[in-house]
Design a protein around this motif. Structure first.
Motif, PDB file in Angstrom:
ATOM      1  N   ALA A  52     112.255 -69.066  17.110  1.00 27.98           N
ATOM      2  CA  ALA A  52     112.953 -68.539  18.301  1.00 27.98           C
ATOM      3  C   ALA A  52     114.309 -69.727  18.238  1.00 27.98           C
ATOM      4  O   ALA A  52     114.768 -69.700  18.935  1.00 27.98           O
ATOM      5  N   GLY A  53     114.698 -70.585  17.483  1.00 26.87           N
ATOM      6  CA  GLY A  53     116.394 -71.355  16.613  1.00 26.87           C
ATOM      7  C   GLY A  53     115.321 -72.206  18.152  1.00 26.87           C
ATOM      8  O   GLY A  53     117.201 -72.517  17.961  1.00 26.87           O
ATOM      9  N   CYS A  54     114.485 -73.128  18.845  1.00 28.04           N
ATOM     10  CA  CYS A  54     115.131 -74.668  19.351  1.00 28.04           C
ATOM     11  C   CYS A  54     114.938 -75.273  18.317  1.00 28.04           C
ATOM     12  O   CYS A  54     115.183 -75.673  17.163  1.00 28.04           O
ATOM     13  N   PRO A  55     116.940 -76.128  18.564  1.00 26.38           N
ATOM     14  CA  PRO A  55     117.594 -77.131  18.057  1.00 26.38           C
ATOM     15  C   PRO A  55     116.196 -79.028  18.257  1.00 26.38           C
ATOM     16  O   PRO A  55     116.636 -79.295  17.787  1.00 26.38           O
ATOM     17  N   VAL A  56     115.404 -78.599  19.127  1.00 22.93           N
ATOM     18  CA  VAL A  56     114.752 -80.258  19.589  1.00 22.93           C
ATOM     19  C   VAL A  56     113.543 -78.814  20.151  1.00 22.93           C
ATOM     20  O   VAL A  56     113.685 -78.767  20.996  1.00 22.93           O
ATOM     21  N   LEU A  57     112.483 -79.661  18.892  1.00 19.47           N
ATOM     22  CA  LEU A  57     111.209 -78.386  19.548  1.00 19.47           C
ATOM     23  C   LEU A  57     110.164 -80.193  20.509  1.00 19.47           C
ATOM     24  O   LEU A  57     110.559 -81.450  20.999  1.00 19.47           O
ATOM     25  N   THR A  58     108.944 -79.404  20.752  1.00 17.25           N
ATOM     26  CA  THR A  58     107.804 -80.282  21.414  1.00 17.25           C
ATOM     27  C   THR A  58     106.681 -79.720  21.096  1.00 17.25           C
ATOM     28  O   THR A  58     106.701 -78.670  20.268  1.00 17.25           O
ATOM     29  N   ASP A  59     105.535 -80.382  21.116  1.00 15.13           N
ATOM     30  CA  ASP A  59     104.067 -80.267  20.923  1.00 15.13           C
ATOM     31  C   ASP A  59     103.830 -78.487  21.715  1.00 15.13           C
ATOM     32  O   ASP A  59     102.996 -78.578  21.713  1.00 15.13           O
ATOM     33  N   GLY A  60     104.136 -78.555  23.123  1.00 19.74           N
ATOM     34  CA  GLY A  60     104.396 -77.916  24.047  1.00 19.74           C
ATOM     35  C   GLY A  60     102.960 -78.742  24.473  1.00 19.74           C
ATOM     36  O   GLY A  60     102.057 -77.333  25.363  1.00 19.74           O
ATOM     37  N   GLU A  61     102.551 -79.977  24.455  1.00 23.25           N
ATOM     38  CA  GLU A  61     101.514 -80.070  25.595  1.00 23.25           C
ATOM     39  C   GLU A  61     100.042 -79.413  25.221  1.00 23.25           C
ATOM     40  O   GLU A  61      99.108 -79.649  25.454  1.00 23.25           O
ATOM     41  N   GLN A  62     100.008 -79.190  23.993  1.00 24.79           N
ATOM     42  CA  GLN A  62      98.948 -78.630  23.360  1.00 24.79           C
ATOM     43  C   GLN A  62      97.105 -79.631  23.779  1.00 24.79           C
ATOM     44  O   GLN A  62      96.452 -79.005  23.252  1.00 24.79           O
ATOM     45  N   SER A  63      97.576 -80.858  23.232  1.00 25.04           N
ATOM     46  CA  SER A  63      96.309 -81.941  22.792  1.00 25.04           C
ATOM     47  C   SER A  63      96.465 -82.361  24.638  1.00 25.04           C
ATOM     48  O   SER A  63      95.934 -83.619  24.820  1.00 25.04           O
ATOM     49  N   LYS A  64      97.303 -82.360  25.228  1.00 29.41           N
ATOM     50  CA  LYS A  64      97.386 -83.254  27.191  1.00 29.41           C
ATOM     51  C   LYS A  64      95.751 -82.239  27.393  1.00 29.41           C
ATOM     52  O   LYS A  64      96.170 -81.097  27.510  1.00 29.41           O
ATOM     53  N   PRO A  65      95.377 -83.483  28.556  1.00 25.95           N
ATOM     54  CA  PRO A  65      94.466 -82.416  29.477  1.00 25.95           C
ATOM     55  C   PRO A  65      95.307 -81.856  30.402  1.00 25.95           C
ATOM     56  O   PRO A  65      94.550 -80.763  30.956  1.00 25.95           O
ATOM     57  N   SER A  66      96.372 -82.507  31.163  1.00 26.54           N
ATOM     58  CA  SER A  66      97.581 -82.274  32.010  1.00 26.54           C
ATOM     59  C   SER A  66      99.404 -82.229  31.788  1.00 26.54           C
ATOM     60  O   SER A  66      98.410 -84.393  31.059  1.00 26.54           O
ATOM     61  N   PHE A  67     100.247 -82.490  31.862  1.00 22.85           N
ATOM     62  CA  PHE A  67     101.232 -82.994  32.216  1.00 22.85           C
ATOM     63  C   PHE A  67     101.025 -84.847  32.543  1.00 22.85           C
ATOM     64  O   PHE A  67     101.862 -85.548  32.192  1.00 22.85           O
ATOM     65  N   ALA A  68     100.014 -84.618  33.957  1.00 18.66           N
ATOM     66  CA  ALA A  68      99.964 -85.858  34.419  1.00 18.66           C
ATOM     67  C   ALA A  68      98.768 -87.280  34.197  1.00 18.66           C
ATOM     68  O   ALA A  68      98.838 -87.930  34.654  1.00 18.66           O
ATOM     69  N   THR A  69      97.535 -86.476  34.022  1.00 22.46           N
ATOM     70  CA  THR A  69      97.001 -86.896  33.575  1.00 22.46           C
ATOM     71  C   THR A  69      96.236 -87.928  32.704  1.00 22.46           C
ATOM     72  O   THR A  69      95.138 -88.354  32.085  1.00 22.46           O
ATOM     73  N   TYR A  70      97.067 -87.430  30.954  1.00 24.81           N
ATOM     74  CA  TYR A  70      96.518 -87.967  29.364  1.00 24.81           C
ATOM     75  C   TYR A  70      96.312 -89.327  29.555  1.00 24.81           C
ATOM     76  O   TYR A  70      95.858 -89.808  28.879  1.00 24.81           O
ATOM     77  N   PRO A  71      97.770 -89.878  30.709  1.00 23.78           N
ATOM     78  CA  PRO A  71      96.809 -91.767  30.932  1.00 23.78           C
ATOM     79  C   PRO A  71      95.931 -92.156  30.861  1.00 23.78           C
ATOM     80  O   PRO A  71      95.481 -92.888  30.349  1.00 23.78           O
ATOM     81  N   ILE A  72      95.149 -91.698  31.220  1.00 22.30           N
ATOM     82  CA  ILE A  72      94.401 -91.916  32.482  1.00 22.30           C
ATOM     83  C   ILE A  72      92.320 -91.211  32.305  1.00 22.30           C
ATOM     84  O   ILE A  72      91.501 -91.582  32.058  1.00 22.30           O
ATOM     85  N   ALA A  73      93.131 -89.785  30.929  1.00 24.44           N
ATOM     86  CA  ALA A  73      92.068 -89.279  30.350  1.00 24.44           C
ATOM     87  C   ALA A  73      90.452 -90.452  29.765  1.00 24.44           C
ATOM     88  O   ALA A  73      91.075 -91.067  28.227  1.00 24.44           O
ATOM     89  N   GLY A  74      90.103 -90.225  30.192  1.00 23.20           N
ATOM     90  CA  GLY A  74      88.491 -91.297  29.500  1.00 23.20           C
ATOM     91  C   GLY A  74      88.342 -92.312  30.395  1.00 23.20           C
ATOM     92  O   GLY A  74      87.203 -93.250  30.177  1.00 23.20           O
ATOM     93  N   SER A  75      88.913 -92.408  31.379  1.00 23.41           N
ATOM     94  CA  SER A  75      88.708 -93.687  32.037  1.00 23.41           C
ATOM     95  C   SER A  75      87.806 -94.219  33.030  1.00 23.41           C
ATOM     96  O   SER A  75      87.309 -93.320  33.912  1.00 23.41           O
ATOM     97  N   THR A  76      87.076 -94.589  32.352  1.00 21.86           N
ATOM     98  CA  THR A  76      85.711 -94.806  33.932  1.00 21.86           C
ATOM     99  C   THR A  76      86.074 -95.643  35.313  1.00 21.86           C
ATOM    100  O   THR A  76      84.974 -96.085  35.907  1.00 21.86           O
ATOM    101  N   PRO A 123     114.612 -82.922  15.006  1.00 20.97           N
ATOM    102  CA  PRO A 123     114.201 -83.385  16.338  1.00 20.97           C
ATOM    103  C   PRO A 123     112.784 -83.217  17.550  1.00 20.97           C
ATOM    104  O   PRO A 123     113.124 -82.149  17.620  1.00 20.97           O
ATOM    105  N   VAL A 124     112.096 -83.964  17.537  1.00 21.23           N
ATOM    106  CA  VAL A 124     111.646 -83.775  18.460  1.00 21.23           C
ATOM    107  C   VAL A 124     110.995 -84.584  19.692  1.00 21.23           C
ATOM    108  O   VAL A 124     111.539 -85.870  19.725  1.00 21.23           O
ATOM    109  N   LYS A 125     111.537 -84.332  21.227  1.00 21.77           N
ATOM    110  CA  LYS A 125     111.173 -84.954  22.123  1.00 21.77           C
ATOM    111  C   LYS A 125     109.738 -85.315  22.828  1.00 21.77           C
ATOM    112  O   LYS A 125     108.875 -83.906  22.907  1.00 21.77           O
TER     113      LYS A 125
END
Length: 354
Positions: A52-76, A123-125
């Motif tokens: 698509a010609g993007c000069p800066v890329l991202t991973d599209g958050e394909q591996s995140k459960p959500s943008f908000a909860t990735y740091p706590i996923a799996g916490s008991t 470059p990746v942000k």
């Protein structure tokens, strides 16, 4: 010189990946198999963003459960019945509540960044959740033996590590997702909660040098989930003066879905510091209609009447699928919209002579 353009974050997951996530949650797909499928999704996302010609890329958050909860996923140490986020169409998202300390991230965002970097030389942000959002995890009735002050100290340490890890790994920029900023004014029109959020975030941002903050940005929007929002009815005029108090070098502003973007841009121009770049949203991820490059061009030209071109950038209003189960926008539509943003930004840059 040209006008920079960047993705905000999430790209809709493919049906195959969504099925894999369901199977994994049911226990019928092992961790290793899911990780392999997620890596394939990251590779495909990066390839298509490059096309698509993007000069800066991202991973599209394909591996995140959500943008908000990735740091706590799996916490008991979590209770599922935490803060509720209501959306205009009636659906809700709910955060968990912390049940014990000390607070620790289970996953840091540099793991996503390093995985994405394996698939490209561009470059990746990296997007991270703002500490102010995670401050909502602390329950109103407190935690015995673990004060809110102790929690906020731990949160600041963990958030700093999250950002610093991405900078050290070579992130083009680290973007703090601050969707709760606008929402806070709906929950507390006095602005007191917003000021608390700003203070929590600045406590972390102050730990970085000016050069480091030039590679840190803040994204704000009225939420974008299941084709609905949680705070589009909150006036930007109440948010922007406080928002620009955040000590970051880049600001990503949802704008394409605003009913009167020129008014908002005028307000932004009055409050933005001269040392920051403003990325203006020119794509509405909620609108099923794919924007044309000409529409994007015109939105950029309108923004350039208020923001100096040497401090102007473009972006999407928000991620296309901030929660993994959001299928309201197709993967194909998302990439078509991104391609229009890249092409339209280039057209505007040529017309503006930059």
């Amino acid at each position: 010189m040209t006008i920079p353009t960047e993705n905000i974050g999430s790209i809709p997951r493919s049906p195959e990946l969504l099925n894999a996530l369901t199977s994994h949650a049911q226990g019928s797909l092992p961790d290793s198999a899911l990780a392999e499928l997620q890596d394939q999704a990251v590779a495909d996302t990066i390839r298509r963003l490059e096309e698509a010609g993007c000069p800066v890329l991202t991973d599209g958050e394909q591996s995140k459960p959500s943008f908000a909860t990735y740091p706590i996923a799996g916490s008991t140490a979590l209770d599922p019945d935490g803060a509720i986020i209501p959306f205009a169409d009636g659906h809700q998202r709910q955060l968990p509540a912390l049940t014990a300390g000390p607070f620790r991230y289970q996953t840091h965002a540099d793991t996503y960044l390093r995985a994405a970097q394996q698939h490209t030389a561009k470059p990746v942000k990296q997007a991270v959740i703002a500490p102010s959002a995670l401050s909502l995890l602390y329950p109103a009735n407190g935690i015995e033996g673990y004060s809110q002050a102790d929690f906020l100290t731990d949160l600041a340490d963990q958030a700093e590590a999250d950002i610093r890890g991405c900078l050290d790994a070579g992130a083009h920029v680290v973007q703090l997702d601050f969707t709760e900023g606008r929402l806070s004014l709906k929950l507390d029109p006095s602005g007191g909660l917003l000021k608390q959020f700003i203070a929590v975030n600045n406590q972390v941002l102050d730990r970085f040098t000016d050069a480091e903050r030039a590679r840190i940005g803040v994204h704000t929007c009225p939420g974008g989930d299941m084709d609905s929002t949680h705070s589009l009815d909150v006036d930007y005029a109440d948010l922007l003066p406080e928002l620009f108090q955040l000590r970051a070098g880049n600001f990503y502003l949802q704008m394409a879905s605003e009913p009167d973007p020129e008014r908002v841009l005028s307000i932004a121009s009055e409050h933005v510091r001269p040392d920051v770049r403003v990325f203006v949203g020119v794509i509405d991820p909620i609108d099923p209609q794919v924007e044309t490059a000409e529409q994007v061009r015109d939105r950029v030209l309108a923004a350039a009447r208020h923001i100096p071109v040497d401090r102007l950038g473009t972006c999407d209003d928000c991620g296309f699928s901030p929660f993994a189960d959001d299928t309201s926008t197709s993967r194909e539509t998302a990439f078509a919209k991104i391609a229009a943003r890249v092409a339209g930004t280039a057209m505007a840059a040529e017309q503006l002579g930059v």
